[in-house]
Structures are given as C-alpha cells and as structure tokens.
Design an enzyme around this catalytic site. Structure first.
Site, PDB file in Angstrom:
ATOM      1  CB  SER A 145      98.599  54.701  68.926  1.00  0.00           C
ATOM      2  OG  SER A 145      99.291  55.830  68.523  1.00  0.00           O
ATOM      3  CD  GLU A 185      95.592  47.567  71.750  1.00  0.00           C
ATOM      4  OE1 GLU A 185      94.917  47.647  72.779  1.00  0.00           O
ATOM      5  OE2 GLU A 185      95.721  48.529  70.961  1.00  0.00           O
TER       6      GLU A 185
HETATM    7  N1  LIG Z   1     105.730  56.645  70.567  1.00  0.00           N
HETATM    8  C1  LIG Z   1     104.802  55.864  71.093  1.00  0.00           C
HETATM    9  O1  LIG Z   1     104.686  55.751  72.334  1.00  0.00           O
HETATM   10  C2  LIG Z   1     103.913  55.073  70.185  1.00  0.00           C
HETATM   11  C3  LIG Z   1     103.263  53.930  70.708  1.00  0.00           C
HETATM   12  C4  LIG Z   1     102.463  53.173  69.851  1.00  0.00           C
HETATM   13  C5  LIG Z   1     102.281  53.558  68.545  1.00  0.00           C
HETATM   14  N2  LIG Z   1     102.916  54.687  68.072  1.00  0.00           N
HETATM   15  C6  LIG Z   1     102.706  55.036  66.664  1.00  0.00           C
HETATM   16  O2  LIG Z   1     103.869  54.665  65.933  1.00  0.00           O
HETATM   17  C7  LIG Z   1     104.044  55.558  64.833  1.00  0.00           C
HETATM   18  C8  LIG Z   1     105.435  56.134  64.891  1.00  0.00           C
HETATM   19  O3  LIG Z   1     105.622  56.799  66.116  1.00  0.00           O
HETATM   20  P1  LIG Z   1     107.065  57.114  66.701  1.00  0.00           P
HETATM   21  O4  LIG Z   1     106.871  57.466  68.132  1.00  0.00           O
HETATM   22  O5  LIG Z   1     108.011  56.038  66.334  1.00  0.00           O
HETATM   23  O6  LIG Z   1     107.425  58.444  65.903  1.00  0.00           O
HETATM   24  P2  LIG Z   1     108.866  59.027  65.578  1.00  0.00           P
HETATM   25  O7  LIG Z   1     108.664  60.451  65.269  1.00  0.00           O
HETATM   26  O8  LIG Z   1     109.834  58.628  66.624  1.00  0.00           O
HETATM   27  O9  LIG Z   1     109.289  58.252  64.240  1.00  0.00           O
HETATM   28  C9  LIG Z   1     108.668  58.454  63.006  1.00  0.00           C
HETATM   29  C10 LIG Z   1     109.696  58.189  61.921  1.00  0.00           C
HETATM   30  O10 LIG Z   1     109.029  58.228  60.677  1.00  0.00           O
HETATM   31  C11 LIG Z   1     109.866  58.907  59.765  1.00  0.00           C
HETATM   32  N3  LIG Z   1     109.087  59.443  58.650  1.00  0.00           N
HETATM   33  C12 LIG Z   1     108.699  60.709  58.414  1.00  0.00           C
HETATM   34  N4  LIG Z   1     108.023  60.764  57.248  1.00  0.00           N
HETATM   35  C13 LIG Z   1     107.975  59.512  56.765  1.00  0.00           C
HETATM   36  C14 LIG Z   1     107.426  58.932  55.593  1.00  0.00           C
HETATM   37  N5  LIG Z   1     106.779  59.659  54.692  1.00  0.00           N
HETATM   38  N6  LIG Z   1     107.582  57.615  55.406  1.00  0.00           N
HETATM   39  C15 LIG Z   1     108.235  56.870  56.302  1.00  0.00           C
HETATM   40  N7  LIG Z   1     108.786  57.359  57.423  1.00  0.00           N
HETATM   41  C16 LIG Z   1     108.650  58.668  57.654  1.00  0.00           C
HETATM   42  C17 LIG Z   1     110.550  59.959  60.582  1.00  0.00           C
HETATM   43  O11 LIG Z   1     111.748  60.388  59.941  1.00  0.00           O
HETATM   44  C18 LIG Z   1     110.813  59.221  61.880  1.00  0.00           C
HETATM   45  O12 LIG Z   1     112.064  58.565  61.876  1.00  0.00           O
HETATM   46  C19 LIG Z   1     102.922  56.565  64.930  1.00  0.00           C
HETATM   47  O13 LIG Z   1     101.852  56.140  64.126  1.00  0.00           O
HETATM   48  C20 LIG Z   1     102.528  56.511  66.400  1.00  0.00           C
HETATM   49  O14 LIG Z   1     101.206  56.916  66.626  1.00  0.00           O
HETATM   50  C21 LIG Z   1     103.724  55.430  68.867  1.00  0.00           C
END
Ligand SMILES: NC(=O)c1ccc[n+]([C@@H]2O[C@H](COP(=O)([O-])OP(=O)(O)OC[C@H]3O[C@@H](n4cnc5c(N)ncnc54)[C@H](O)[C@@H]3O)[C@@H](O)[C@H]2O)c1
Length: 517
Positions: free
Chosen positions: A117, A150
C-alpha cells in the site's frame, strides 16, 4: 487462468485467496509457517461462513471454494502458479527478497503482483529479471467486501501486464482502476487532506474533534468523521502512511503530518485497538462519539422576532425559508434577517440597523467581511459549500467582533430551518468547504500528473474510502471557481504552500470547463 499463487496468509492474503477461490480458481496459499497458514485458513472459513449465514453464498459453494485453497510453506510451489499476488508484511527489504525468489521459481511469463500500500512497485520490480511483468494489485480491507483494486503500473510494467491484471480483478468481482506508481497511488494520496485538514482545524482551535466529525458527516455527508476514521484505522497506521507519502514526495507541504498525530502515537492513544484515541471505546463500541442530527426531523419554531427575511443569491435557500414559514422580501433595509450567499452581495446594499446578517464565509473570514459593514457585531458566517439546502448541519463562524447574542440568534434561525448547527471559530474555509476543496485540489493534482484518469480517481475514492461523491465530480457540482476561491483564501490567509491551488484547476476555471470533462 486456472491456478494462482498468494504469498502471505494474513488479513489481506487470506482475503485475496478467498475471492480468487470463490471465482473458481485453484489457489496455492503460502506462508512462512504451518501455524500462520492454519490461522489464515480459519479466518477464510469464518468469513465464508458469515456469507452463508447471511444467505449470500450456498454451503456447497463455500465447501467448493475451501477445497480449491491449497496450503504450502514452500515458496518453490509457486512454480505451478500462472499469476502470483504477494501480501507479505510491508517491508521493502522483505518484499524484494520474496520477489527475487519468486522470480527464480516462476516461469518467465508469470506475472508477479504486489499488494503493497505504500512501497514503490518500481523498486520491488527491480529485484526481479522481469520488471515488465511486475505490477501493483492494491486491494482494500476487508478484501471480500471492498470492491476496489488499484492496478499500479511501475516504471517498467508493460501495458499487457496491467491489462491482464485488470481483467483478473474483474473476474474476481472487483472494480479495478489503473494508477501510475506514485506515492500513495490514488486513494492513500488523494485521501490525505481528510485527516490532514481535520487535524489542522483542531490544531488552529477552530473547532473540537466532535464538531469537525459532525460537520463532516451531517454537512458534507461523509460516512465517518475524520477523527472516527483515524481511530478505526489506528493512529500509528495513519501517522506511518502520512509520513511515508510525505517523505516519498520529498517533503511536499501538502502531505506534511501534524504534531498532534505524533503526540497521539506517543501517548498510545491509537484508537479502537487501544480502547482510546480521539474517542473512548468499550467492547469495540464508541462511548462518546459525535451526536446525530437533532433538528432535521423536528425543526424548531420560527423566530418570533423575525418578520421578513432577505436572501441575496440562492433560490433554493429562499424556498427553504418559505417552507419553514418565513416571509421573503427583496427590500434589504426592511429585513430582520439578511442571508448573503456570497460576501460580495453585501456591497452597496443598505442594511437595516439591527438586521442579523448571515454571510457565506468559506472564501473570506467573517472578521474580514464584518470590517466592511456598519455593525460588525451583527455579522455571522455560515458554511454554504455544500449548499445549506443539502445539509443537515450548518457551521456558524463567529468573527472577532460578532456579539454572543448574534450567533445565538443565528443558531436558533438555522434550527428553525431544520438544520443543526456547530458554532466554530473564524478559521479560513470553515470546515466542510475546507475539507472538500483540499480533497478536490489533491485529486486535481493527481489528475494533472497523470496518476490516473478522472473517472478512475473518483471511482477509487468512492469505493476505496466510501466518499459520498468523487472529489472531482464534487468540485464540478460546487463549481470549480468556488473551489479555487476557497483554496486561494486558505493560501492567502495562512501563507502555507499546502493550499496553493493546482494549476490544472486554475486552467479549468479560466477555460470555463469542468475538471471531469
Ligand atoms: N491491512 C490492510 O488494511 C492493508 C490494506 C491494503 C494493503 N495492505 C498490504 O498488504 C500486505 C499484507 O498486509 P496484512 O494486513 O495482510 O498483514 P498481516 O500481518 O495480516 O499478514 C502478513 C502475512 O505475511 C506472512 N509473512 C511473514 N513473513 C513472510 C515472508 N517472508 N513471506 C511470505 N509471507 C510472510 C505473515 O506470517 C502473515 O501471515 C502489506 O504489504 C500491507 O501494506 C494491507
């Protein structure tokens, strides 16, 4: 396409796996450990169960979708996927490492998408030997419910890669928009003024947290007030995104964070997740939130002391007054109340000695307007963007010389029209006009810079953050000239470059066209 890979089984990765499986694709879901995968699958199962309970999904379709999700802790497994979406934690180093590995494992034609993001898609793509086949695929939380995606093209993303990603998002039931890889893409950039200006209004002591939220909701029709939203997102997340966009734009003043954000984070007042932020929460329910509207359903009686009202400039408002039971007059000198929808309307008119003078004050402060009027103590400002007719609440601005009895009478007058009021300080642009004008200005900058097309910018803001209107279409409805005037007023009054109007907005006004045309 039959088989996709999802890297990371957290909140976003799980949601992405769920929508892809529901769309009939086989999904290979990767995470670093079995525990994370099981937890991720558990969240997917509960989400699907809720859809079944609400009658939105059959039990058979839920079971079939779950069977299409295959768990793995081996990234090599992604070699079988035809398209991979990465949703690992938001760390550039980690994402570049993951993309380097995916690049080695996946066949050359496979597109690698990142759900980042705030990081640069271009910089993540540079960790691979296929930057033309790396793309941003930015979903919104919660993925199964939020329609927007997006699709972000990095500096070297090929048009074909963007097109296939757009098609895939459509196939998953989403509404994709196309964006260029720039800080914050569309939504996280164009939305910045919403909390940003709210924090400034608070910092300038123009209004309180509750007042600003009430105006945003009841005057400008936002579903949540900016402070309620900051509490929901979390002040730490809000502050981090704000700082990241500010730094990536090399300290552009429009994105400058506010000291209040840092202070809230230092105090651990993060919002819902810590039980306290701008508001207090018990069992995840807000305890002391902004009140709804009082007078919209039960208007107060007409002011007994008011016989005739003169409206200078807005037919809709005249009708509203008549419907409330007031008599309209064109004779300014005889009116007990004069409502000027533009400050200029008061030039060269002869006001009655004791008239209550209500002036739309989004383009000049009340104090400036009142200085030109014989009895400044009888002058009160009101917010007319959006128009009073469209609002449930009107902000009333008190100038340096406005008498207390005057603003109290003004509040009673609006209550008799079925409008709630908030009495605020004499800050430039008031609340609703300032929020809307700054959002429209940022959208105009994004449009001018080619970050996305006008329709996509508006769609993104309506679907990604639930805005009641696209900021560009909204500015067109209000009138680009009026939006420009609010910004020029803010710029002149504060001397702060964050308010300099977008050159494209100026050109639109000069050409007499609209932002969306
Ligand atoms: N949460 C939101 O509102 C949101 C919205 C849009 C985009 N994002 C983006 O999505 C991505 C994930 O966010 P999230 O909220 O799901 O986070 P999260 O912490 O819920 O999930 C991340 C996952 O990635 C795993 N992980 C850790 N190390 C890893 C690795 N080396 N390879 C693969 N997986 C690994 C973790 O175990 C976890 O299950 C981020 O880039 C975040 O910026 C988040």
């Amino acid at each position: 396409m039959k088989r996709i890979g999802v890297v990371g089984a957290g909140a976003m990765g799980g949601g992405i796996a769920q929508v892809a499986a529901l769309a009939g694709l086989e999904v290979l879901l990767y995470d670093v450990g079995a525990g994370q995968l099981e937890a991720g699958l558990g969240r997917i199962r509960s989400s699907l169960d809720r859809f079944v309970q609400r009658g939105k999904l059959s039990a058979a379709d839920r079971d079939a979708a779950l069977q299409r999700i295959h768990l793995t802790t081996a990234l090599q497994g992604m070699a079988n996927a035809e398209f991979v979406v990465e949703a690992a934690p938001e760390s550039l180093a980690l994402k570049r490492q993951v993309f380097g590995e995916l690049d080695r494992e996946c066949p050359a034609g496979v597109i690698l998408a990142t759900n980042t993001s705030s990081l640069s898609v271009t910089e993540i793509a540079a960790a691979t030997s296929r930057p033309d086949r790396v793309v941003g695929m930015h979903f919104f939380n919660p993925v199964p419910l939020m329609k927007l995606v997006e699709v972000v093209s990095g500096a070297r993303t090929s048009p074909g890669t963007a097109r296939i990603t757009m098609e895939l998002a459509c196939q998953w039931g989403k509404t994709p928009v196309q964006a260029k890889d720039t800080p914050g893409f569309i939504v996280n950039r164009v939305a910045r003024p919403f909390p940003g200006e709210a924090l400034r209004l608070l910092g300038e002591n123009v209004a309180t947290v509750r007042q600003i939220d009430r105006v945003a909701k009841l005057a400008a029709h936002f579903r949540m007030g900016p402070f309620e939203l900051m509490d929901l997102v979390g002040m730490d997340v809000n502050y981090a995104v704000n700082r990241s966009v500010f730094e990536q734009f090399f300290f552009e003043p429009r994105f400058r964070p506010h000291p209040l954000q840092a202070q809230m984070v230092m105090a651990n007042l993060l919002g819902r997740k810590t039980g306290a932020g701008w508001y207090r929460y018990e069992s995840d329910q807000i305890v002391d939130g902004p009140a709804g509207s009082q007078y919209a359903t039960a208007p107060a009686p007409c002011l007994e002391e008011v016989g005739d009202v003169c409206v200078l400039g807005d037919d809709g408002l005249g009708q509203l007054l008549q419907d409330a039971g007031y008599l309209l007059t064109e004779n300014v000198g005889h009116a007990e109340v004069v409502v000027a929808c533009e400050p200029e309307a008061l030039e060269q008119v002869h006001l009655g000695y004791d008239s209550l003078v209500l002036v739309e004050a989004s383009r000049l402060t009340v104090t400036e307007i009142a200085a030109r009027i014989p009895r400044p103590e009888r002058v009160v400002g009101f917010g007319g963007i959006p128009s009073v007719v469209e609002r449930q609440l009107v902000e009333i601005a008190v100038g340096m010389r406005t008498a207390e009895a005057t603003w109290q009478q003004a509040a009673r007058f609006f209550h008799s029209l079925g409008k709630d009021t908030e009495v605020i300080g004499d800050g430039p642009g008031l609340i609703a006009p300032r929020l809307i004008a700054c959002l429209a200005n940022e959208a105009a900058y994004a449009l001018m810079e080619g970050v996305a097309g006008g329709a996509d910018i508006d769609t993104a803001m309506q679907l990604g953050v639930n805005y009641p209107n696209g900021p560009l279409a909204w500015a067109d409805e209000i009138g680009p000239r009026r939006v420009l005037q609010v910004l020029e007023h803010l710029h002149r009054h504060t001397g702060d470059d964050r308010y300099r109007p977008c050159p494209y907005l100026r050109k639109v006004v000069l050409a007499g066209t609209t932002l969306r045309s």
